[in-house]
Write an enzyme that holds these catalytic residues in place. Structure first.
Site, PDB file in Angstrom:
ATOM      1  N   HIS A  17      49.613  75.421  76.590  1.00  0.00           N
ATOM      2  CA  HIS A  17      48.634  75.751  75.596  1.00  0.00           C
ATOM      3  C   HIS A  17      48.235  77.258  75.842  1.00  0.00           C
ATOM      4  O   HIS A  17      48.265  78.151  74.751  1.00  0.00           O
ATOM      5  CB  HIS A  17      47.312  75.182  75.512  1.00  0.00           C
ATOM      6  CG  HIS A  17      47.476  73.495  75.178  1.00  0.00           C
ATOM      7  ND1 HIS A  17      46.987  72.434  75.905  1.00  0.00           N
ATOM      8  CD2 HIS A  17      48.108  73.233  74.065  1.00  0.00           C
ATOM      9  CE1 HIS A  17      47.363  71.624  75.566  1.00  0.00           C
ATOM     10  NE2 HIS A  17      47.906  71.617  74.188  1.00  0.00           N
ATOM     11  N   LYS A  41      43.240  59.728  68.904  1.00  0.00           N
ATOM     12  CA  LYS A  41      43.452  59.872  70.361  1.00  0.00           C
ATOM     13  C   LYS A  41      42.104  59.042  71.084  1.00  0.00           C
ATOM     14  O   LYS A  41      40.881  59.107  70.221  1.00  0.00           O
ATOM     15  CB  LYS A  41      43.937  60.879  70.874  1.00  0.00           C
ATOM     16  CG  LYS A  41      45.220  61.574  70.256  1.00  0.00           C
ATOM     17  CD  LYS A  41      45.307  62.700  70.780  1.00  0.00           C
ATOM     18  CE  LYS A  41      46.486  63.546  69.993  1.00  0.00           C
ATOM     19  NZ  LYS A  41      46.816  64.926  70.679  1.00  0.00           N
TER      20      LYS A  41
END
Length: 179
Positions: A17, A41
């Site tokens: 990321h 999630k």
């Protein structure tokens, strides 16, 4: 000023990321890292923890701001006045999902583009899920995540705080070593 929104769950933020964010700064004047609250999630870390970890990891990046958000990503992007959504691709399977999402976002907000960047080769195998799986078994994830994230992962698992998002729910035989 050209600003991009990089949305994600970031549970946890990985060096993959970070690489994408830093490379995004080569293309855009500013990157808003938008940490999603509403996710299908089951995150290991709370929304507040994920925002805090991202802010700590990116504190020296002057052109990056970390913000919490909830709701539809493209609507949040429109509210923030960004010109593009920044998305990372690791594999063909990522592309299929991201392509559909980009088309829907384009339908909803025609003026916001989606910009795809390929993940650097050294982070191709990394995902937040894989990092959590390794850490939950007591593996050293140093070099895969920012140091502040590594410490938080160790603390979380050492304290027995696991959630359904954790691929392994039992501590390793030798216990956890927080270092």
């Amino acid at each position: 000023m050209k600003t991009a929104l990089y949305p994600g769950t970031f549970d946890p933020l990985t060096n993959g990321h970070l690489s994408l964010i830093r490379r995004g700064c080569d293309v855009f004047d500013r990157i808003i890292v938008a940490v999603a609250d509403n996710t299908p999630k089951f995150p290991l870390f709370s929304h507040e923890e994920r925002v805090e970890m991202a802010r700590e990891a990116l504190k020296n990046e002057s052109r990056v701001v970390v913000e919490p958000f909830s709701g539809l990503t493209v609507e949040y992007a429109a509210q923030r006045g960004v010109c593009a959504l920044l998305r990372g691709l690791r594999a063909v399977s990522d592309f299929e999902y991201e392509f559909q999402l980009a088309l829907m976002n384009r339908r909803l907000q025609r003026h916001i583009q989606t910009v795809f960047m390929m993940t650097d080769y050294q982070w191709l195998f990394i995902s937040s899920t894989i990092v959590k799986a390794a850490a939950s078994h007591g593996a050293d994830v140093k070099g895969l995540v920012p140091e502040n994230v590594r410490r938080k992962l160790l603390e979380k698992y050492a304290n027995g705080e696991v959630r359904r998002a954790t691929p392994c729910l039992a501590a390793p035989h030798g216990g956890f070593r927080v270092s």
